[in-house]
Scaffold this motif. Structure first.
Motif, PDB file in Angstrom:
ATOM      1  N   HIS A 178       0.883 -35.965 -16.160  1.00 55.17           N
ATOM      2  CA  HIS A 178       1.487 -34.915 -15.342  1.00 55.17           C
ATOM      3  C   HIS A 178       0.564 -33.710 -15.290  1.00 55.17           C
ATOM      4  O   HIS A 178      -0.097 -33.368 -16.281  1.00 55.17           O
ATOM      5  CB  HIS A 178       2.830 -34.484 -15.934  1.00 55.17           C
ATOM      6  CG  HIS A 178       3.445 -33.315 -15.239  1.00 55.17           C
ATOM      7  ND1 HIS A 178       3.411 -32.034 -15.773  1.00 55.17           N
ATOM      8  CD2 HIS A 178       4.081 -33.211 -14.047  1.00 55.17           C
ATOM      9  CE1 HIS A 178       4.031 -31.205 -14.933  1.00 55.17           C
ATOM     10  NE2 HIS A 178       4.441 -31.896 -13.889  1.00 55.17           N
ATOM     11  N   VAL A 179       0.516 -33.071 -14.128  1.00 60.23           N
ATOM     12  CA  VAL A 179      -0.188 -31.797 -13.977  1.00 60.23           C
ATOM     13  C   VAL A 179       0.674 -30.885 -13.110  1.00 60.23           C
ATOM     14  O   VAL A 179       1.369 -31.355 -12.207  1.00 60.23           O
ATOM     15  CB  VAL A 179      -1.597 -31.970 -13.360  1.00 60.23           C
ATOM     16  CG1 VAL A 179      -1.531 -32.450 -11.916  1.00 60.23           C
ATOM     17  CG2 VAL A 179      -2.402 -30.684 -13.473  1.00 60.23           C
ATOM     18  N   MET A 180       0.603 -29.597 -13.423  1.00 58.20           N
ATOM     19  CA  MET A 180       1.361 -28.623 -12.641  1.00 58.20           C
ATOM     20  C   MET A 180       0.452 -27.479 -12.239  1.00 58.20           C
ATOM     21  O   MET A 180      -0.370 -27.007 -13.030  1.00 58.20           O
ATOM     22  CB  MET A 180       2.551 -28.111 -13.449  1.00 58.20           C
ATOM     23  CG  MET A 180       3.437 -27.131 -12.684  1.00 58.20           C
ATOM     24  SD  MET A 180       4.950 -26.752 -13.606  1.00 58.20           S
ATOM     25  CE  MET A 180       6.088 -27.863 -12.797  1.00 58.20           C
ATOM     26  N   LEU A 181       0.603 -27.059 -11.002  1.00 54.85           N
ATOM     27  CA  LEU A 181      -0.026 -25.843 -10.488  1.00 54.85           C
ATOM     28  C   LEU A 181       1.100 -24.876 -10.182  1.00 54.85           C
ATOM     29  O   LEU A 181       2.069 -25.240  -9.517  1.00 54.85           O
ATOM     30  CB  LEU A 181      -0.816 -26.124  -9.208  1.00 54.85           C
ATOM     31  CG  LEU A 181      -2.056 -26.991  -9.333  1.00 54.85           C
ATOM     32  CD1 LEU A 181      -2.592 -27.344  -7.949  1.00 54.85           C
ATOM     33  CD2 LEU A 181      -3.129 -26.282 -10.131  1.00 54.85           C
ATOM     34  N   SER A 182       0.966 -23.636 -10.656  1.00 60.17           N
ATOM     35  CA  SER A 182       2.026 -22.659 -10.411  1.00 60.17           C
ATOM     36  C   SER A 182       1.439 -21.333  -9.944  1.00 60.17           C
ATOM     37  O   SER A 182       0.274 -21.018 -10.210  1.00 60.17           O
ATOM     38  CB  SER A 182       2.876 -22.466 -11.663  1.00 60.17           C
ATOM     39  OG  SER A 182       2.082 -22.016 -12.733  1.00 60.17           O
ATOM     40  N   ALA A 183       2.275 -20.571  -9.261  1.00 55.53           N
ATOM     41  CA  ALA A 183       1.865 -19.312  -8.644  1.00 55.53           C
ATOM     42  C   ALA A 183       1.501 -18.258  -9.670  1.00 55.53           C
ATOM     43  O   ALA A 183       2.225 -18.036 -10.645  1.00 55.53           O
ATOM     44  CB  ALA A 183       2.986 -18.787  -7.747  1.00 55.53           C
ATOM     45  N   CYS A 184       0.368 -17.639  -9.439  1.00 54.58           N
ATOM     46  CA  CYS A 184      -0.099 -16.498 -10.209  1.00 54.58           C
ATOM     47  C   CYS A 184      -0.747 -15.536  -9.218  1.00 54.58           C
ATOM     48  O   CYS A 184      -0.713 -15.778  -8.014  1.00 54.58           O
ATOM     49  CB  CYS A 184      -1.096 -16.937 -11.288  1.00 54.58           C
ATOM     50  SG  CYS A 184      -0.332 -17.962 -12.579  1.00 54.58           S
ATOM     51  N   ARG A 185      -1.349 -14.478  -9.712  1.00 51.85           N
ATOM     52  CA  ARG A 185      -1.986 -13.502  -8.828  1.00 51.85           C
ATOM     53  C   ARG A 185      -3.369 -13.150  -9.344  1.00 51.85           C
ATOM     54  O   ARG A 185      -3.647 -13.221 -10.538  1.00 51.85           O
ATOM     55  CB  ARG A 185      -1.171 -12.203  -8.734  1.00 51.85           C
ATOM     56  CG  ARG A 185       0.257 -12.369  -8.274  1.00 51.85           C
ATOM     57  CD  ARG A 185       0.358 -12.719  -6.796  1.00 51.85           C
ATOM     58  NE  ARG A 185       1.728 -12.844  -6.364  1.00 51.85           N
ATOM     59  CZ  ARG A 185       2.389 -13.989  -6.296  1.00 51.85           C
ATOM     60  NH1 ARG A 185       1.830 -15.101  -6.657  1.00 51.85           N
ATOM     61  NH2 ARG A 185       3.627 -14.023  -5.874  1.00 51.85           N
ATOM     62  N   LEU A 186      -4.207 -12.760  -8.402  1.00 45.38           N
ATOM     63  CA  LEU A 186      -5.485 -12.159  -8.727  1.00 45.38           C
ATOM     64  C   LEU A 186      -5.395 -10.723  -8.264  1.00 45.38           C
ATOM     65  O   LEU A 186      -5.128 -10.451  -7.084  1.00 45.38           O
ATOM     66  CB  LEU A 186      -6.638 -12.872  -8.009  1.00 45.38           C
ATOM     67  CG  LEU A 186      -8.014 -12.261  -8.278  1.00 45.38           C
ATOM     68  CD1 LEU A 186      -8.442 -12.508  -9.719  1.00 45.38           C
ATOM     69  CD2 LEU A 186      -9.042 -12.809  -7.309  1.00 45.38           C
ATOM     70  N   ASP A 187      -5.571  -9.783  -9.188  1.00 45.89           N
ATOM     71  CA  ASP A 187      -5.526  -8.356  -8.874  1.00 45.89           C
ATOM     72  C   ASP A 187      -6.926  -7.942  -8.416  1.00 45.89           C
ATOM     73  O   ASP A 187      -7.741  -7.453  -9.188  1.00 45.89           O
ATOM     74  CB  ASP A 187      -5.083  -7.570 -10.107  1.00 45.89           C
ATOM     75  CG  ASP A 187      -4.873  -6.093  -9.819  1.00 45.89           C
ATOM     76  OD1 ASP A 187      -4.925  -5.697  -8.642  1.00 45.89           O
ATOM     77  OD2 ASP A 187      -4.667  -5.345 -10.792  1.00 45.89           O
ATOM     78  N   ALA A 188      -7.198  -8.183  -7.133  1.00 45.78           N
ATOM     79  CA  ALA A 188      -8.484  -7.820  -6.534  1.00 45.78           C
ATOM     80  C   ALA A 188      -8.390  -6.393  -6.005  1.00 45.78           C
ATOM     81  O   ALA A 188      -7.296  -5.909  -5.687  1.00 45.78           O
ATOM     82  CB  ALA A 188      -8.841  -8.785  -5.410  1.00 45.78           C
ATOM     83  N   LEU A 189      -9.523  -5.731  -5.887  1.00 45.99           N
ATOM     84  CA  LEU A 189      -9.522  -4.328  -5.473  1.00 45.99           C
ATOM     85  C   LEU A 189      -8.854  -4.104  -4.114  1.00 45.99           C
ATOM     86  O   LEU A 189      -7.998  -3.218  -3.996  1.00 45.99           O
ATOM     87  CB  LEU A 189     -10.956  -3.782  -5.473  1.00 45.99           C
ATOM     88  CG  LEU A 189     -11.083  -2.283  -5.293  1.00 45.99           C
ATOM     89  CD1 LEU A 189     -10.299  -1.518  -6.351  1.00 45.99           C
ATOM     90  CD2 LEU A 189     -12.552  -1.870  -5.342  1.00 45.99           C
ATOM     91  N   PRO A 190      -9.164  -4.887  -3.080  1.00 44.59           N
ATOM     92  CA  PRO A 190      -8.520  -4.628  -1.787  1.00 44.59           C
ATOM     93  C   PRO A 190      -7.029  -4.944  -1.745  1.00 44.59           C
ATOM     94  O   PRO A 190      -6.264  -4.273  -1.083  1.00 44.59           O
ATOM     95  CB  PRO A 190      -9.260  -5.533  -0.810  1.00 44.59           C
ATOM     96  CG  PRO A 190     -10.486  -5.995  -1.503  1.00 44.59           C
ATOM     97  CD  PRO A 190     -10.224  -5.893  -2.962  1.00 44.59           C
ATOM     98  N   ARG A 191      -6.622  -6.025  -2.457  1.00 48.35           N
ATOM     99  CA  ARG A 191      -5.212  -6.432  -2.445  1.00 48.35           C
ATOM    100  C   ARG A 191      -4.997  -7.555  -3.431  1.00 48.35           C
ATOM    101  O   ARG A 191      -5.942  -8.164  -3.916  1.00 48.35           O
ATOM    102  CB  ARG A 191      -4.788  -6.873  -1.049  1.00 48.35           C
ATOM    103  CG  ARG A 191      -5.502  -8.113  -0.543  1.00 48.35           C
ATOM    104  CD  ARG A 191      -4.983  -8.536   0.835  1.00 48.35           C
ATOM    105  NE  ARG A 191      -5.754  -9.590   1.420  1.00 48.35           N
ATOM    106  CZ  ARG A 191      -5.599 -10.894   1.162  1.00 48.35           C
ATOM    107  NH1 ARG A 191      -4.693 -11.281   0.312  1.00 48.35           N
ATOM    108  NH2 ARG A 191      -6.352 -11.797   1.763  1.00 48.35           N
TER     109      ARG A 191
END
Length: 185
Positions: free
Chosen positions: A57-70
């Protein structure tokens, strides 16, 4: 065969991670919590099946990258597990390849993980810190913070990787003083 996880697979997936990680249920609890979280993009959960038995089993889940523009919607590959008797047969490699292909097909620019650079380096991942990304914690061992850049990645997409609340709530990021690795592998 690799396919999307179905509701009828949940117990088998729990067993895969219980046997693969042997951590008293922390990884299965993470999977359950990630499935239940209301996120965008929705989690992607794939299983490997041999003779009608779920063996990986493998899972991909939502995260964020806090980049300078957005902020940028990215994914975390975690967890990846294969039943011990099926390990070292290429099943994990196929799960990772399918997961990255699906993420790329959905327009996701980056997939992050915490794991062995020796294992994941052969499967499309590189050291994230040398690519301009900052880890979400100082508790990563050298080289464990990794990224796969997909086709919609753009050079301005650098910054701090931010796990979803589920990883933090279950304390599944980085190493703790007892020497146990985080489960984001």
């Amino acid at each position: 065969m690799v396919r999307h996880e179905q509701a009828s697979d949940h117990e088998a997936v729990r067993d895969v991670h219980t046997q693969a990680f042997g951590d008293g249920g922390r990884v299965p609890a993470l999977v359950d919590a990630l499935r239940a979280a209301r996120t965008f993009p929705a989690p992607l959960s794939l299983v490997a099946v041999v003779a009608e038995r779920v063996v990986g089993h493998v899972m991909l889940s939502a995260c964020r990258l806090d980049a300078l523009p957005r902020l940028v919607d990215v994914l975390s590959l975690s967890p990846l597990g294969v039943l011990p008797e099926f390990q070292r047969q290429g099943i994990g490699t196929r799960l990772v390849a399918h997961a990255l292909a699906e993420a790329d097909g959905r327009g996701i620019p980056l997939v992050f993980l915490e794991g062995s650079p020796h294992y994941y380096g052969k499967r499309g991942f590189t050291d994230a810190t040398t690519s301009g990304f900052r880890p979400p914690t100082l508790r990563y061992p050298p080289g464990a913070f990794q990224v796969a850049k997909l086709s919609s990645y753009e050079e301005w997409m650098t910054g701090t990787f931010v796990y979803s609340d589920v990883f933090w709530a279950l304390d599944c990021v980085g190493l703790r003083s007892d020497g146990l690795e985080g489960v984001a592998t």
